[in-house]
Write an enzyme that holds these catalytic residues in place. Structure first.
Site, short mmCIF file in Angstrom:
data_model
loop_
_atom_site.label_atom_id
_atom_site.label_comp_id
_atom_site.label_asym_id
_atom_site.label_seq_id
_atom_site.Cartn_x
_atom_site.Cartn_y
_atom_site.Cartn_z
N GLY A 229 0.82 -1.21 0.00
CA GLY A 229 0.00 0.00 0.00
C GLY A 229 0.85 1.26 0.00
N SER B 131 -2.19 -10.60 -3.24
CA SER B 131 -3.34 -10.87 -4.11
C SER B 131 -2.98 -11.13 -5.58
CB SER B 131 -4.31 -9.69 -4.03
OG SER B 131 -3.68 -8.52 -4.48
N ASN C 188 0.61 -14.69 5.02
CA ASN C 188 -0.03 -13.37 5.08
C ASN C 188 -1.55 -13.48 5.13
OD1 ASN C 188 1.73 -10.80 4.71
ND2 ASN C 188 2.75 -12.43 3.59
N TYR D 205 -3.48 -18.32 -4.06
CA TYR D 205 -4.20 -17.10 -3.67
C TYR D 205 -5.66 -17.42 -3.36
CZ TYR D 205 -6.68 -12.68 -4.20
OH TYR D 205 -7.53 -11.62 -4.02
N PHE E 254 -14.65 -9.68 -8.19
CA PHE E 254 -14.17 -10.14 -9.47
C PHE E 254 -13.01 -9.18 -9.82
CE2 PHE E 254 -16.67 -13.85 -10.81
CZ PHE E 254 -17.26 -14.05 -9.59
#
Ligand code: UDP
Length: 324
Positions: free
Chosen positions: A36, A76, A91, A140, A168
């Site tokens: 981030g 991700s 994580n 993932y 999505f």
């Protein structure tokens, strides 16, 4: 109402902060800035911390009374998850368990959790609804499905109320152009296409044109990040009256191929965007399109963006303003 937003420096988390702040919600933000951005945390009180460090979680919870947690922290990327599965399970699963334990210790009983379409694996129906089989084909998706299972167990054992929102393909940027999507390195299609249009990114690669789709490239359901944020607000309100662990699929219900995304980006930017066709990227299902009927019916979700061009136009406005 005081909400702890974990991962508020990320793409979806920062758009969430903006929306919650506009609604007058008190915000605390936990982020370790591994992916981030500090400058994206423009709302709320920042607490730097890591879900893998229980002491930093304790610092975040001690002396504060949160009504709910929104949990956006995660690794991700599908391909990365295949190459580095331990990082993903640590994580996404262990980190979330630490968060859930801190919530329990501090009697915080509401959670909105970022899940993913990757929990489903290869689709067996045209539109994926919540009852579609869950058979992830990469670590993932598997890590997120494990957390969904943990949330169901936590509802029974500890009365935790939760909503898992299965995104999505999150896309677009705030219409004001103040926050947007930026990853380092960037792997997502729309940012890569727009950076190619700006001449500020690497040459665009299309991963696979031999999929069983109309033009051979992968089909995805692109949903605007502000529509995702709206769904989180509705999910939080839903937990006022609904115990248990719930899950909703969030997409706009239309699939667009990689080539269609490139064509729409050309129309929006007015630039010719060249690309090369490369081998398939490991772990990519050919088609992922949501049915979000349940979110519309049960949460009252009504996404503002359904067409591709306005979504890409919002992203384009933001990318054009970046000092690449
Ligand atoms: N993709 C591509 N070139 C890129 C990035 C992505 O062809 O530079 C393709 C990717 O293989 C997938 C689709 O675009 O079929 C969407 O990928 P993205 O990484 O944006 O999202 P994902 O579906 O993996 O969450």
């Amino acid at each position: 109402m005081h909400v702890l937003v974990c991962g508020g420096g990320g793409y979806i988390g920062s758009h969430m902060l903006k929306k919650l702040a506009a609604g007058g919600v008190e915000l605390s933000v936990l982020d370790n800035f591994s992916t981030g951005h500090r400058e994206a945390v423009r709302w709320g009180t920042l607490i730097e911390g890591d879900l893998l460090d229980p002491a930093s979680l304790e610092r975040a919870f001690a002396g504060r009374r949160f009504d709910a947690v929104m949990h956006f922290c995660a690794r991700s990327l599908v391909g990365e998850s295949i190459a580095q599965p331990y990082d993903y399970y640590a994580n996404n699963v262990s980190g979330t368990l630490n968060l859930l334990q801190a919530m329990r210790a501090h009697d915080v009983r509401r959670l909105v959790f970022s899940s993913t379409a990757a929990v489903f694996g290869q689709p067996v129906s045209e539109r994926i609804d919540e009852d579609h089989p869950k058979a992830p084909i990469n670590p993932y998706g598997a890590s997120k499905l494990m957390v969904e299972r943990i949330l169901a167990d936590a509802a029974s054992a500890y009365g935790l109320r939760s909503v898992a929102l299965r995104y999505f393909n999150a896309a677009g940027a705030s219409p004001d152009g103040d926050i947007g999507e930026s990853h380092q390195p960037e792997t997502h299609l729309i940012p890569n296409v727009l950076r190619a249009a700006l001449g500020s990114g690497p040459a665009l690669k299309v991963f696979g044109d031999d999929y069983p789709t109309p033009d051979g490239t992968c089909v995805r359901d692109y949903v605007h990040v502000d529509d995702l944020a709206q769904a989180h607000q509705l999910a939080l309100a839903y937990l006022d009256d609904n115990a248990g662990a719930h899950a909703f699929n969030l997409g706009n219900g239309h699939g667009f191929s990689v080539r269609e995304v490139i064509a729409a980006a050309q129309a929006v930017s007015g630039q010719e965007i060249g690309y090369t066709v490369e081998p398939r990227r490991p772990g990519d299902p050919s088609v992922l399109v949501a049915s979000s009927e349940k979110a519309r019916r049960v949460l009252g979700w009504s996404p503002a963006y359904t067409a591709l061009e306005p979504i890409i136009a919002s992203a384009w406005r933001w990318h054009r303003a970046q000092p690449y």
